[in-house]
Motif scaffolding. Structure first.
Motif, PDB file in Angstrom:
ATOM      1  N   ILE A  96     -52.968   6.646  74.459  1.00 47.86           N
ATOM      2  CA  ILE A  96     -51.765   5.965  74.949  1.00 47.86           C
ATOM      3  C   ILE A  96     -50.522   6.856  74.830  1.00 47.86           C
ATOM      4  O   ILE A  96     -50.412   7.657  73.903  1.00 47.86           O
ATOM      5  CB  ILE A  96     -51.570   4.656  74.122  1.00 47.86           C
ATOM      6  CG1 ILE A  96     -52.529   3.576  74.606  1.00 47.86           C
ATOM      7  CG2 ILE A  96     -50.146   4.154  74.122  1.00 47.86           C
ATOM      8  CD1 ILE A  96     -52.170   2.942  75.934  1.00 47.86           C
ATOM      9  N   ILE A  97     -49.620   6.725  75.806  1.00 43.26           N
ATOM     10  CA  ILE A  97     -48.311   7.382  75.731  1.00 43.26           C
ATOM     11  C   ILE A  97     -47.330   6.359  75.167  1.00 43.26           C
ATOM     12  O   ILE A  97     -47.213   5.264  75.703  1.00 43.26           O
ATOM     13  CB  ILE A  97     -47.822   7.819  77.134  1.00 43.26           C
ATOM     14  CG1 ILE A  97     -48.865   8.709  77.829  1.00 43.26           C
ATOM     15  CG2 ILE A  97     -46.474   8.523  77.035  1.00 43.26           C
ATOM     16  CD1 ILE A  97     -48.585   8.925  79.320  1.00 43.26           C
ATOM     17  N   VAL A 123     -53.246   2.310  68.670  1.00 43.93           N
ATOM     18  CA  VAL A 123     -52.855   1.409  69.750  1.00 43.93           C
ATOM     19  C   VAL A 123     -52.212   0.109  69.230  1.00 43.93           C
ATOM     20  O   VAL A 123     -51.169  -0.290  69.742  1.00 43.93           O
ATOM     21  CB  VAL A 123     -54.031   1.128  70.714  1.00 43.93           C
ATOM     22  CG1 VAL A 123     -53.649   0.092  71.760  1.00 43.93           C
ATOM     23  CG2 VAL A 123     -54.463   2.416  71.401  1.00 43.93           C
ATOM     24  N   PRO A 124     -52.784  -0.544  68.204  1.00 43.29           N
ATOM     25  CA  PRO A 124     -52.116  -1.761  67.704  1.00 43.29           C
ATOM     26  C   PRO A 124     -50.696  -1.499  67.207  1.00 43.29           C
ATOM     27  O   PRO A 124     -49.791  -2.297  67.446  1.00 43.29           O
ATOM     28  CB  PRO A 124     -53.019  -2.204  66.542  1.00 43.29           C
ATOM     29  CG  PRO A 124     -54.343  -1.605  66.843  1.00 43.29           C
ATOM     30  CD  PRO A 124     -54.061  -0.306  67.530  1.00 43.29           C
ATOM     31  N   ARG A 125     -50.481  -0.347  66.559  1.00 43.84           N
ATOM     32  CA  ARG A 125     -49.144  -0.045  66.055  1.00 43.84           C
ATOM     33  C   ARG A 125     -48.175   0.186  67.224  1.00 43.84           C
ATOM     34  O   ARG A 125     -47.027  -0.252  67.189  1.00 43.84           O
ATOM     35  CB  ARG A 125     -49.199   1.185  65.150  1.00 43.84           C
ATOM     36  CG  ARG A 125     -48.084   1.171  64.129  1.00 43.84           C
ATOM     37  CD  ARG A 125     -48.319   2.182  63.050  1.00 43.84           C
ATOM     38  NE  ARG A 125     -48.077   3.533  63.554  1.00 43.84           N
ATOM     39  CZ  ARG A 125     -48.287   4.636  62.845  1.00 43.84           C
ATOM     40  NH1 ARG A 125     -48.772   4.560  61.620  1.00 43.84           N
ATOM     41  NH2 ARG A 125     -48.041   5.817  63.343  1.00 43.84           N
ATOM     42  N   HIS A 126     -48.661   0.893  68.223  1.00 42.57           N
ATOM     43  CA  HIS A 126     -47.877   1.113  69.444  1.00 42.57           C
ATOM     44  C   HIS A 126     -47.471  -0.243  70.044  1.00 42.57           C
ATOM     45  O   HIS A 126     -46.318  -0.483  70.385  1.00 42.57           O
ATOM     46  CB  HIS A 126     -48.741   1.920  70.435  1.00 42.57           C
ATOM     47  CG  HIS A 126     -48.324   1.821  71.861  1.00 42.57           C
ATOM     48  ND1 HIS A 126     -47.346   2.629  72.399  1.00 42.57           N
ATOM     49  CD2 HIS A 126     -48.730   0.999  72.861  1.00 42.57           C
ATOM     50  CE1 HIS A 126     -47.183   2.306  73.670  1.00 42.57           C
ATOM     51  NE2 HIS A 126     -48.000   1.329  73.977  1.00 42.57           N
ATOM     52  N   GLN A 137     -50.740  10.082  72.276  1.00 36.61           N
ATOM     53  CA  GLN A 137     -51.949  10.177  71.474  1.00 36.61           C
ATOM     54  C   GLN A 137     -52.897  11.184  72.116  1.00 36.61           C
ATOM     55  O   GLN A 137     -52.917  11.342  73.331  1.00 36.61           O
ATOM     56  CB  GLN A 137     -52.612   8.803  71.361  1.00 36.61           C
ATOM     57  CG  GLN A 137     -51.727   7.836  70.593  1.00 36.61           C
ATOM     58  CD  GLN A 137     -52.389   6.493  70.382  1.00 36.61           C
ATOM     59  OE1 GLN A 137     -53.598   6.362  70.505  1.00 36.61           O
ATOM     60  NE2 GLN A 137     -51.578   5.512  70.060  1.00 36.61           N
ATOM     61  N   GLU A 138     -53.654  11.858  71.264  1.00 35.30           N
ATOM     62  CA  GLU A 138     -54.525  12.940  71.743  1.00 35.30           C
ATOM     63  C   GLU A 138     -55.635  12.432  72.656  1.00 35.30           C
ATOM     64  O   GLU A 138     -56.002  11.264  72.623  1.00 35.30           O
ATOM     65  CB  GLU A 138     -55.166  13.636  70.535  1.00 35.30           C
ATOM     66  CG  GLU A 138     -54.193  14.543  69.807  1.00 35.30           C
ATOM     67  CD  GLU A 138     -54.841  15.132  68.576  1.00 35.30           C
ATOM     68  OE1 GLU A 138     -54.746  16.350  68.414  1.00 35.30           O
ATOM     69  OE2 GLU A 138     -55.443  14.370  67.800  1.00 35.30           O
TER      70      GLU A 138
END
Lengths: 155, 349
Positions: free
Chosen positions: A123-124, A6-9, A118-119
């Protein structure tokens, strides 16, 4: 990818959504991904954020038949190195065409797609991909107008 | 003050599946579906397309036409859909971010079966008229669900249309009046956690679609003192070809006024996008001074009607983005197994 993705997204979200890069007003060079300082001008550089036009050409490409787990369901898919009109080269999927239709020098434009999910309800990640340029829609307006005139003449 | 549409945009994914192909898999009689529903083929989203991506593409086209609008001047964005990618996390925020409208705006996802976006257009009209915002955007987009083998599978399609609402010189189509008609009707629903909607067959027609579309339109005509003769085009929600045709005839609109905005035979039912894509196709051909009557329908149930007059500003803006017919023509056919893969109908393990 787990929740740790999530942080990278989040960090890459803005430039993925809008194809944002950096422009140096001192030397007139554009960069992608974004840079804090101009690598050419160093401390003389005057950089600002820029949203690219989204038009470019295929500089090179490859067809992936066995993707990593995250992308495998898209296989076979095309990964291209796109040279933007503004200069920078961007790595991206090329969509809306068959792998055999892609060629070096092909004109492409940006579109907005799902990049990966993400599985397990994660997050999409959305962002830019490229598709072949198709300006044939411009000619439709002439046809539409002629059809309308013919219809009006009938009644 | 002239309030209305300052820009519009459409988007339809390029994949199509034919009625024959779906009928072949289930052993149905293709002709009875083709003739019964008045549909030839429907659009299918790619694996990497969903309501958010369709909404962004449609809204980018709308912003191309609304060329005078600066991103910072858009004060509201709504996405109407019944297939939002998340149950909790707004599609509208993703779309606003992708259009560069953030952070100074209000945004929300709306849901009222297939009329969520026409209701959001009314919200934008109200906020513009009240002076709360300068411009607002309403988008209707769906990757419609229909259970395999259900009659809905033949029509549930993907696509969307976006409208930038504002006031003044830039208005290409003035909204002269709007009226809504709402009642609690059990014609079609999807419970939280269910993948596909259910429909109560006999409720679909008379007490649902026709009751709302016809009465909503009729009362709008009464309130505005107009008759079908005063309109050059009429657009209704189009779950199939027959319903809008029957409604138009019952109200006294000639078939030729319905045809320019009747896309369902080549597109399918794009749910929240349905009537708004029809309106976009009409705006693609309408001339200044012409009038359009639009009535949406959302199961559950309700309709929103609009009396719209096209202005001279349309001539300079229309050609700034692709017409709907371009998207209908730009297509690639897939078979049912590819469709099943793209719609994730296979359980992998």
């Amino acid at each position: 990818m787990s929740v740790s993705g999530v942080p990278r997204h989040w960090r890459s979200q803005r430039e993925r959504y809008r194809l944002l890069g950096t422009y140096c007003e001192n030397c007139g060079t554009s960069f992608f991904p974004r840079r804090k300082i101009c690598p050419k001008c160093r401390r003389k550089g005057r950089t600002r954020e820029v949203e690219f036009s989204g038009r470019g050409r295929v500089f090179s490409y490859t067809v992936i038949h066995v993707g990593s787990k995250t992308f495998d369901e898209y296989a076979p898919y095309v990964i291209g190195l796109i040279e933007l009109q503004e200069g920078p080269r961007v790595l991206s999927q090329i969509v809306d065409c068959k792998p055999e239709d892609v060629h070096i020098g092909m004109e492409v434009e940006v579109c907005f797609r799902k990049l990966f999910e993400q599985e397990d309800g994660g997050i999409i990640s959305y962002g830019f991909k490229f598709r072949p340029v198709d300006d044939s829609w411009v000619e439709y307006y002439g046809k539409l107008l002629a059809e309308k005139k013919a219809r009006t003449a009938q009644t | 003050m002239r309030v209305g549409i300052v820009g519009y945009g459409a988007y339809v994914p390029r994949l199509r599946i034919r009625v024959e192909e779906i009928a072949r898999v289930w052993g149905h009689d293709a002709n009875s579906y083709r003739e019964g529903l008045g549909i030839e083929e429907k659009s299918v989203p790619s694996l990497d397309e969903d309501t958010a991506t369709i909404a962004v593409e449609a809204a980018r086209n709308a912003m191309r036409r609304a060329r005078e609008v600066k991103p910072s001047e858009v004060g509201a964005l709504f996405v109407g859909s019944e297939s939002h990618p998340y149950v909790v996390k707004p599609t509208a925020a993703t779309v606003a971010e992708a259009l560069g409208l953030t952070p100074s705006l209000t945004a929300a996802d709306t849901e009222f079966a297939c009329k969520a976006a026409t209701t959001a257009i009314q919200a934008c009209l109200g906020m513009v008229k009240a002076g709360y915002i300068r411009y607002g955007i309403s988008i209707g987009a769906d990757t419609a669900q229909g259970a395999p083998r259900d009659a809905l599978e033949y029509t549930a399609a993907a696509g969307g249309a976006a409208y930038v609402i504002g006031a003044g010189e830039g208005v290409i189509a003035e909204v002269e009046a709007t009226y809504s008609y709402t009642q609690d009707v059990p014609d079609f629903w999807r419970r939280d956690g269910d993948s596909y909607p259910r429909h109560a067959g006999r409720f679909t027609g008379e007490p649902a679609y026709f009751e709302h579309v016809i009465n909503c339109t009729r009362i709008l005509l009464e309130k505005t003192g107009t008759t079908p003769r005063d309109y050059d085009y009429v657009v209704f929600h189009q779950p199939n070809s027959k319903f809008p045709l029957k409604a138009a005839r019952e109200l006294g609109f000639e078939d030729k006024k319905l045809h320019p905005g009747l896309l369902v035979n080549r597109l399918g039912n794009t749910y929240s996008g349905s009537s708004l894509l029809g309106l976009a196709a009409v705006l693609d051909v309408a001339s200044p001074g012409e009038r359009i009557l639009l009535t949406s329908y959302g199961s559950g149930a309700g309709s929103d009607s609009f009396s719209i007059r096209v202005t001279a500003a349309i001539d300079s803006k229309r050609k700034l983005a692709p017409p709907v017919i371009y998207y209908l023509d730009k297509r690639e056919y897939i078979d049912y197994s590819t469709y099943a893969r793209y719609r994730r109908l296979f359980k992998e393990r």
